[in-house]
Design a protein around this motif. Sequence first.
Motif, PDB file in Angstrom:
ATOM      1  N   PRO A  46       0.745  -1.080   0.076  1.00  0.00           N
ATOM      2  CA  PRO A  46      -0.131  -0.007  -0.170  1.00  0.00           C
ATOM      3  C   PRO A  46       0.949   1.245  -0.069  1.00  0.00           C
ATOM      4  O   PRO A  46       2.101   1.165   0.391  1.00  0.00           O
ATOM      5  CB  PRO A  46      -0.872  -0.147   1.320  1.00  0.00           C
ATOM      6  N   GLU A  47       0.464   2.264  -0.537  1.00  0.00           N
ATOM      7  CA  GLU A  47       1.165   3.549  -0.633  1.00  0.00           C
ATOM      8  C   GLU A  47       1.406   4.231   0.749  1.00  0.00           C
ATOM      9  O   GLU A  47       0.194   4.042   1.647  1.00  0.00           O
ATOM     10  CB  GLU A  47       0.396   4.486  -1.343  1.00  0.00           C
ATOM     11  N   PRO A  48       2.592   4.500   1.250  1.00  0.00           N
ATOM     12  CA  PRO A  48       2.597   5.229   2.601  1.00  0.00           C
ATOM     13  C   PRO A  48       1.713   6.489   2.527  1.00  0.00           C
ATOM     14  O   PRO A  48       1.516   6.980   1.794  1.00  0.00           O
ATOM     15  CB  PRO A  48       4.148   5.486   2.596  1.00  0.00           C
ATOM     16  N   GLN A  49       1.248   6.717   3.754  1.00  0.00           N
ATOM     17  CA  GLN A  49       0.421   7.799   4.381  1.00  0.00           C
ATOM     18  C   GLN A  49       1.445   9.087   3.884  1.00  0.00           C
ATOM     19  O   GLN A  49       2.601   9.373   4.383  1.00  0.00           O
ATOM     20  CB  GLN A  49       0.042   8.005   5.796  1.00  0.00           C
ATOM     21  N   LYS A  50       0.698  10.061   3.503  1.00  0.00           N
ATOM     22  CA  LYS A  50       1.404  11.291   3.124  1.00  0.00           C
ATOM     23  C   LYS A  50       1.389  12.213   4.411  1.00  0.00           C
ATOM     24  O   LYS A  50       0.476  12.374   5.216  1.00  0.00           O
ATOM     25  CB  LYS A  50       0.742  12.125   2.129  1.00  0.00           C
ATOM     26  N   THR A  51       2.655  12.589   4.803  1.00  0.00           N
ATOM     27  CA  THR A  51       2.731  13.634   5.798  1.00  0.00           C
ATOM     28  C   THR A  51       3.262  14.955   5.276  1.00  0.00           C
ATOM     29  O   THR A  51       3.425  15.088   4.305  1.00  0.00           O
ATOM     30  CB  THR A  51       3.873  13.091   6.775  1.00  0.00           C
TER      31      THR A  51
END
Length: 102
Positions: A46-51
């Motif tokens: 899954p794509e990493p969460q954007k911070t």
Amino acid sequence: MIAAVLLVAGVALIGLSLREIGSQSQEQPTSREQMAQATHPTQPSPEPQKTAPPAESKPGGDRPTTPAPEPARPDADAQKSGAQPVLPPAPAEKTAPPIKQK
């Protein structure tokens, strides 16, 4: 003499090995050969969460530090008011007597 015997034994061993390899490739699969089993394809990660992006750096800007940096040796005015140096005084250089000529 010993070298010649070892050489002949090595050549004979290579010949026997090559003969066995050739005979196995022409026969049906034996019990020593096994069928390889493939695994299922992996799921895509899954794509990493954007911070929030890091703060923009400015040339010559101040670096925030906590606590604020202090000099290792306080200036003369601070020493008069009682500030202690952070580092102990450096040791004096040790010198040995000169080497005597014989």
